[in-house]
Every structure is written in structure tokens, then in C-alpha cells.
Design a protein around this motif. Structure first.
Motif, PDB file in Angstrom:
ATOM      1  N   CYS A   1      10.457   4.961  11.752  1.00  0.00           N
ATOM      2  CA  CYS A   1      11.225   4.249  10.731  1.00  0.00           C
ATOM      3  C   CYS A   1      11.684   2.901  11.273  1.00  0.00           C
ATOM      4  O   CYS A   1      11.567   1.874  10.589  1.00  0.00           O
ATOM      5  CB  CYS A   1      12.416   5.089  10.305  1.00  0.00           C
ATOM      6  SG  CYS A   1      13.611   4.203   9.298  1.00  0.00           S
TER       7      CYS A   1
ATOM      8  N   ALA B   1       9.267   3.058   5.792  1.00  0.00           N
ATOM      9  CA  ALA B   1      10.529   3.167   6.533  1.00  0.00           C
ATOM     10  C   ALA B   1      11.469   4.130   5.824  1.00  0.00           C
ATOM     11  O   ALA B   1      12.111   4.971   6.459  1.00  0.00           O
ATOM     12  CB  ALA B   1      11.174   1.799   6.686  1.00  0.00           C
ATOM     13  N   LEU B   2      11.552   4.019   4.508  1.00  0.00           N
ATOM     14  CA  LEU B   2      12.398   4.919   3.735  1.00  0.00           C
ATOM     15  C   LEU B   2      11.910   6.360   3.839  1.00  0.00           C
ATOM     16  O   LEU B   2      12.706   7.279   4.080  1.00  0.00           O
ATOM     17  CB  LEU B   2      12.431   4.487   2.265  1.00  0.00           C
ATOM     18  CG  LEU B   2      13.141   5.445   1.322  1.00  0.00           C
ATOM     19  CD1 LEU B   2      14.641   5.415   1.571  1.00  0.00           C
ATOM     20  CD2 LEU B   2      12.810   5.121  -0.105  1.00  0.00           C
TER      21      LEU B   2
ATOM     22  N   TRP C   1       9.094  -5.259   8.964  1.00  0.00           N
ATOM     23  CA  TRP C   1       9.526  -5.917   7.734  1.00  0.00           C
ATOM     24  C   TRP C   1      10.465  -7.072   8.054  1.00  0.00           C
ATOM     25  O   TRP C   1      10.338  -8.157   7.484  1.00  0.00           O
ATOM     26  CB  TRP C   1      10.229  -4.922   6.816  1.00  0.00           C
ATOM     27  CG  TRP C   1      10.923  -5.595   5.680  1.00  0.00           C
ATOM     28  CD1 TRP C   1      10.354  -6.106   4.559  1.00  0.00           C
ATOM     29  CD2 TRP C   1      12.329  -5.863   5.578  1.00  0.00           C
ATOM     30  NE1 TRP C   1      11.315  -6.677   3.761  1.00  0.00           N
ATOM     31  CE2 TRP C   1      12.530  -6.544   4.351  1.00  0.00           C
ATOM     32  CE3 TRP C   1      13.424  -5.597   6.384  1.00  0.00           C
ATOM     33  CZ2 TRP C   1      13.792  -6.943   3.943  1.00  0.00           C
ATOM     34  CZ3 TRP C   1      14.679  -6.008   5.970  1.00  0.00           C
ATOM     35  CH2 TRP C   1      14.852  -6.664   4.758  1.00  0.00           C
ATOM     36  N   TRP C   2      11.393  -6.845   8.957  1.00  0.00           N
ATOM     37  CA  TRP C   2      12.364  -7.878   9.321  1.00  0.00           C
ATOM     38  C   TRP C   2      11.647  -9.108   9.883  1.00  0.00           C
ATOM     39  O   TRP C   2      11.990 -10.240   9.552  1.00  0.00           O
ATOM     40  CB  TRP C   2      13.346  -7.308  10.343  1.00  0.00           C
ATOM     41  CG  TRP C   2      14.470  -8.230  10.661  1.00  0.00           C
ATOM     42  CD1 TRP C   2      14.544  -9.114  11.688  1.00  0.00           C
ATOM     43  CD2 TRP C   2      15.689  -8.378   9.930  1.00  0.00           C
ATOM     44  NE1 TRP C   2      15.728  -9.792  11.653  1.00  0.00           N
ATOM     45  CE2 TRP C   2      16.456  -9.360  10.582  1.00  0.00           C
ATOM     46  CE3 TRP C   2      16.205  -7.767   8.797  1.00  0.00           C
ATOM     47  CZ2 TRP C   2      17.700  -9.750  10.138  1.00  0.00           C
ATOM     48  CZ3 TRP C   2      17.452  -8.159   8.365  1.00  0.00           C
ATOM     49  CH2 TRP C   2      18.180  -9.135   9.025  1.00  0.00           C
TER      50      TRP C   2
ATOM     51  N   TYR D   1      10.771  -0.890   9.895  1.00  0.00           N
ATOM     52  CA  TYR D   1      11.873  -1.762   9.499  1.00  0.00           C
ATOM     53  C   TYR D   1      11.842  -3.071  10.289  1.00  0.00           C
ATOM     54  O   TYR D   1      12.041  -4.144   9.727  1.00  0.00           O
ATOM     55  CB  TYR D   1      13.215  -1.058   9.688  1.00  0.00           C
ATOM     56  CG  TYR D   1      14.374  -1.899   9.240  1.00  0.00           C
ATOM     57  CD1 TYR D   1      14.646  -2.070   7.891  1.00  0.00           C
ATOM     58  CD2 TYR D   1      15.192  -2.544  10.162  1.00  0.00           C
ATOM     59  CE1 TYR D   1      15.705  -2.871   7.469  1.00  0.00           C
ATOM     60  CE2 TYR D   1      16.245  -3.332   9.752  1.00  0.00           C
ATOM     61  CZ  TYR D   1      16.499  -3.490   8.404  1.00  0.00           C
ATOM     62  OH  TYR D   1      17.532  -4.282   7.996  1.00  0.00           O
TER      63      TYR D   1
ATOM     64  N   GLY E   1       7.852  -6.382   1.126  1.00  0.00           N
ATOM     65  CA  GLY E   1       8.630  -5.197   0.774  1.00  0.00           C
ATOM     66  C   GLY E   1       7.884  -3.888   0.916  1.00  0.00           C
ATOM     67  O   GLY E   1       8.506  -2.835   1.028  1.00  0.00           O
TER      68      GLY E   1
ATOM     69  N   LEU F   1       8.961  -1.493   3.607  1.00  0.00           N
ATOM     70  CA  LEU F   1      10.183  -0.703   3.482  1.00  0.00           C
ATOM     71  C   LEU F   1       9.915   0.702   2.928  1.00  0.00           C
ATOM     72  O   LEU F   1      10.717   1.608   3.147  1.00  0.00           O
ATOM     73  CB  LEU F   1      11.185  -1.432   2.588  1.00  0.00           C
ATOM     74  CG  LEU F   1      11.761  -2.708   3.178  1.00  0.00           C
ATOM     75  CD1 LEU F   1      12.664  -3.381   2.163  1.00  0.00           C
ATOM     76  CD2 LEU F   1      12.516  -2.415   4.454  1.00  0.00           C
TER      77      LEU F   1
END
Length: 64
Positions: free
Chosen positions: A22, A52-53, A29-30, A26, A46, A49
């Protein structure tokens, strides 16, 4: 090596490995969304994410 682990220890280990996954999604994405030059705009970053979720929900479920 892991054959000596009982069920609870394996669940915690699996949950922690899922949480590492995860964090990796994340952080990816960052990096894409907030890099100083040429940041990816809108929903194009996006999609990172979503895994990650899913990994975070699986990790919390596994650990609890």
C-alpha cells in the motif's frame, strides 16, 4: 523459516507485507502527482490510489 510461525503471527506478517505494498503505491502516486516539474494533472495519476486502497483494506482486515 516461516514454518515455525503460528496462525496469528502469519496473519500479522501478511498484513504488514500488504501495508508495505500500500505504501509503495501511495508513494508512486505522490511522486507522479506532486513532482516539481511536469506533474501529472487530473485523474491520470489517480489510478495508483485504487490498489493502495485495496491493499490497505486487505492489510487492516488481515491484521485485525
Amino acid at each position: 523459516m516461516f514454518s515455525n510461525f503460528n496462525t496469528q503471527t502469519r496473519q500479522i506478517l501478511t498484513g504488514n507485507l500488504l501495508m508495505i505494498g500500500c505504501c509503495a503505491f501511495y508513494l508512486a502516486w505522490w511522486l507522479f502527482a506532486f513532482k516539481p516539474e511536469g506533474a501529472v494533472k487530473g485523474l491520470r495519476s489517480g489510478w495508483l490510489l485504487i490498489p493502495a486502497l485495496l491493499l490497505s483494506v486487505a492489510a487492516v482486515t488481515q491484521i485485525v
